[in-house]
Scaffold this active site. Structure first.
Site, PDB file in Angstrom:
ATOM      1  N   ALA A 137      -6.152  14.144  35.180  1.00 62.91           N
ATOM      2  CA  ALA A 137      -5.371  13.170  34.441  1.00 62.91           C
ATOM      3  C   ALA A 137      -4.436  13.910  33.515  1.00 62.91           C
ATOM      4  CB  ALA A 137      -6.288  12.257  33.637  1.00 62.91           C
ATOM      5  N   GLY A 138      -3.286  13.358  33.306  1.00 61.33           N
ATOM      6  CA  GLY A 138      -2.323  13.982  32.401  1.00 61.33           C
ATOM      7  C   GLY A 138      -1.695  12.927  31.536  1.00 61.33           C
ATOM      8  N   PHE A 178       1.185  11.608  31.772  1.00 60.69           N
ATOM      9  CA  PHE A 178       1.995  10.619  32.465  1.00 60.69           C
ATOM     10  C   PHE A 178       1.183   9.713  33.381  1.00 60.69           C
ATOM     11  CE2 PHE A 178       5.452  13.694  31.589  1.00 60.69           C
ATOM     12  CZ  PHE A 178       6.318  12.823  30.956  1.00 60.69           C
ATOM     13  N   GLU A 200      -2.339   9.796  36.498  1.00 61.29           N
ATOM     14  CA  GLU A 200      -3.386  10.564  37.175  1.00 61.29           C
ATOM     15  C   GLU A 200      -2.814  11.595  38.133  1.00 61.29           C
ATOM     16  OE1 GLU A 200      -4.424   6.936  36.740  1.00 61.29           O
ATOM     17  OE2 GLU A 200      -5.229   8.022  35.023  1.00 61.29           O
ATOM     18  N   ASP A 240       4.379  27.593  28.744  1.00 62.50           N
ATOM     19  CA  ASP A 240       2.992  27.110  28.690  1.00 62.50           C
ATOM     20  C   ASP A 240       2.153  27.813  29.748  1.00 62.50           C
ATOM     21  OD1 ASP A 240       0.838  25.689  27.795  1.00 62.50           O
ATOM     22  OD2 ASP A 240       1.433  23.772  28.673  1.00 62.50           O
TER      23      ASP A 240
END
Ligand code: L87
Length: 743
Positions: free
Chosen positions: A389-390, A392, A394, A506
């Site tokens: 999940a993020g 924005f 899944e 990142d």
């Protein structure tokens, strides 16, 4: 006594609080009197005295603002941490107050948060320099203002002294289902239908329906359904039943709805005919379903998917109700190599020199996506499982069947329902970036789905998932050569990105994916949003969201993100890999990490780490970014090590490896304070080395006990030198307490 004038009254600048006092006292700091015979002194401008302060106490002022506030967001909780103000105003009673504002991401307008937010331990009068806010709304922008106050703050009409932190909360469980309607009711069954919760906060995976006979709560039944309708059967005729429904997303279950009560029909109503109809209904429904299945199956195999398409799972039926059953690309990807000179929105692309184009430079972000990514028909995708999940939405695994091609396993990032236009743009921005890359160590973009309401990014499938989780699960299971192979792949992917002019920002093991052949691929690209998605990213005082532990000091301090700052992060990834997914700097707070790194401390070598690799890590963590190796140098270094495995035999000396402790790493040498002499030299007090040694202060342990009196006794009489030595010792001691010891 000398200062008393003959008249025995105090002269200006002096006061006597009580006639019984034997003498006059000088006005305390920040106060004055212009009169003779004063019984108290007045505060200078901007200084105050609290009612309970004695007249002998200095006048004080409100504190300055707290400093270096950072936040950590966990779903709908926010943890704030800061350091005390530089100026406490001369008082010891500093406390903190948290103001919360909820901000609209479109208009930028903010309003007070209201009563739903809880503060732990409290909102006002905070004595500690941290606080936690819980029960915030999901996917919402908040601004928190941390104000420092002391005993005289309320006397100061001036501006409030605060530092503010902006955060966006993440996913949360769905809100409760609010409307439930009854459908067909028989004497043994009740059908229900309901609406998706107002705030699903993600894709609803299923609903749980709990029901029981009224007043028989102890014995209840639970049914799960992917649809928004169910039929509860085997019920008693003419009885009342209570229903409650809750939804589940990747974030977990939401709360149960309120209770809904419905009654089965009484026995008398056409009992026999009701019974007799059941078999007929069952048979005809079954026949209908089979017929429909055959027809759809025929259509699918005939049109594109060569019989290879799996059935759309019920998951897809819930999440993506508007499917179009056609397959194939709607637009072929242009090969930029084909046209030798290609004009991209004002960028001339020279043949041979491939550079990355920031999708922001496109006026129409949709154009950028379709320039770099293929459009895939949603019907060619079968979603199978949710695998992550993020921010924005899944991440799912599934299959992609394109015309004339074999079916492929794929990963699919979905954009949650109810997205804003900006979220859609930012989401697809990642695809615009990924679509420009073509390298075996960069996750490969298959295409995007942008038509209809469903928005998805489809990539190759990486069987072993994220590198950090994979390493934790397989602790100690790989040879050094295998680990170096992983690192080589990541470095090679990063070299490609830096050659393209793309700065990742990142890079961390959690953003590397690994397949069944242990090939590592760099993932997670984005525009400004990259870091929104990252649970590790904390907001800095300057408002940037940064994964502190992975980020180079210059990028934290003044947002200088370059390929050289990516090299720093790469060094941290090396450390993560060699320690099988250990958390960099363990449970140290972000604050402490920033401080320690700024003071020259570095992570120690992981256990059993080849010395050559640890040296490479230390090189990546050079303070001067120009002294760090470039990615091409890292790749060739790792290649050399792989070709010559005996070079990996020398491990970091077990005795010099300090587990759980940070290592002093200054440009002077990798372990400055190995001796008292070295330490004194480092602080330019080398002249005292001999005296220290002669008086038994021959180890850093012994030195840590030195007091100011000892220094005087040793003949360190200059106050400046005493201060310098004591300050440096203070640091050594603080480090001892924090578990960070210079070698
Ligand atoms: O097991 C996996 N295999 N997991 C957990 C994945 C995969 C995968 O192929 N998670 C992702 N995969 N993501 C999202 C998070 C990456 C750190 C992606 C592939 C991915 C997608 C679907 C689109 C754009 C970027 C990455």
């Amino acid at each position: 006594m000398d200062s008393l004038p003959k008249k025995w009254v105090c002269r200006p600048g002096f006061f006597k609080a009580s006639p019984h006092s034997p003498s006059c006292s000088k006005c305390p700091p920040h106060s004055y009197t212009l009169d003779e015979a004063s019984t108290s002194c007045l505060c200078e401008e901007h200084y105050f005295r609290k009612e309970s302060d004695p007249p002998t106490m200095a006048c004080t002022r409100p504190p300055s603002a707290p400093r270096s506030a950072i936040s950590n967001v966990n779903e709908t909780s926010v943890f704030l941490e800061w350091i005390p103000p530089a100026d406490t105003g001369g008082r010891k009673d500093v406390s903190y107050y948290i103001a919360c504002k909820k901000c609209n991401s479109h208009s930028g307008l903010c309003e007070a948060c209201g009563g739903h937010v809880r503060y732990l331990p409290q909102q006002t009068g905070l004595k500690n320099t941290s606080v936690m806010m819980v029960d915030l709304l999901a996917h919402t922008n908040y601004t928190f203002e941390i104000e420092a106050v002391n005993g005289v703050s309320d006397q100061n009409p001036g501006a409030r002294q605060f530092v503010s932190v902006n955060v966006t909360t993440n996913q949360a469980a769905p809100s409760p289902v609010s409307s439930v309607k009854k459908g067909k009711i028989t004497k043994n069954s009740i059908s229900l239908s309901w609406q998706e919760p107002d705030r699903p906060n993600g894709i609803i995976l299923e609903y749980e329906i709990k029901y029981f006979e009224k007043d028989q709560e102890m014995s209840y039944t639970i049914i799960k359904s992917k649809e928004t309708t169910i039929t509860a059967d085997s019920l008693k005729p003419g009885s009342a039943y209570v229903f409650q429904i809750r939804a589940r997303t990747a974030a977990g279950y939401g709360g149960f709805s309120r209770r809904f009560e419905f009654e089965t029909s009484p026995v008398s109503v056409a009992a026999s005919s009701d019974q007799s109809q059941i078999p007929i209904i069952v048979v005809s429904v079954t026949v209908g379903v089979i017929l429909l299945a055959v027809v759809i199956g025929f259509l699918l195999s005939g049109s594109c998917c060569d019989g290879g398409c799996g059935w759309a799972s019920s998951l897809r039926a819930v999440a993506y109700p508007s499917l179009t059953w056609r397959c194939g690309y709607s637009k072929a990807k242009q090969d930029p190599e084909e046209e030798k000179m290609h004009f991209h929105n004002g960028h001339i692309k020279l043949p041979g020199v491939r550079t990355y184009i920031d999708p922001h430079t496109y006026e129409d972000p949709n154009q950028a996506v379709h320039e770099f990514a293929k459009e895939i028909e949603v019907s060619c995708i079968t979603i199978e499982r949710v695998i992550g999940a993020g921010e924005f939405g899944e991440v799912c695994s599934g299959r992609l069947k394109l015309q004339g091609k074999h079916e492929l396993p794929v990963a699919i990032k979905t954009l949650k329902v109810g997205y804003t236009e900006k979220q859609r743009r930012d989401f697809l921005g990642e695809a615009s970036i990924m679509g420009q890359f073509d390298h075996p160590n960069i996750i490969h973009l298959e295409g995007v789905v942008t038509k209809n309401k469903s928005v998805m990014i489809v990539t190759e499938y990486m069987e072993n998932g994220s590198l950090d989780t994979f390493l934790k699960k397989n602790d100690g299971q790989f040879t050094v050569i295998q680990l170096v192979g992983m690192l080589r792949g990541i470095a090679s992917g990063m070299k490609y990105l830096s050659d393209m002019g793309y700065v990742h920002r990142d890079l961390a093991a959690r953003n590397i994916l690994i397949n069944s052949n242990l090939v590592c691929k760099v993932s997670d690209f984005g525009l400004s949003r990259v870091l929104e998605d990252d649970p590790e990213a904390a907001y800095t005082t300057r408002g940037g969201k940064i994964p502190i532990r992975w980020t180079a000091p210059e990028a934290i301090a003044f947002r200088k993100f370059t390929s050289a700052s990516d090299v720093w992060s790469y060094g941290i990834v090396m450390w993560e890999v060699m320690s099988y997914g250990e958390r960099p700097y363990w449970e140290m707070t972000n604050q402490d990490v920033i401080k320690a790194v700024e003071e020259g401390y570095r992570l120690p070598s992981p256990m059993d780490c080849p010395a050559a690799l640890y040296q490479l890590m230390l090189d990546c963590w050079q303070k001067d970014r120009n002294s760090r190796p470039k990615f091409d140098e890292i790749v060739s270094m790792l290649d050399k090590l792989i070709r010559n495995p005996s070079s990996l035999k020398t491990l970091v000396n077990a005795s010099s490896r300090v587990s759980n402790l940070l290592v002093e790493h200054s440009p002077v040498g990798s372990s400055t304070y190995r001796s008292v002499g070295e330490w004194l030299e480092a602080i330019k007090m080398g002249r005292y080395t001999e005296i220290f040694m002669e008086n038994g202060y021959s180890s850093m342990d012994a030195v840590a006990q030195v007091t100011i009196e000892d220094l005087r006794r040793l003949g360190v009489t200059l106050v400046g030198h005493q201060k310098k030595i004591m300050n440096s010792l203070q640091e050594v001691k603080v480090q001892l307490v924090n578990g960070m010891v210079p070698l």
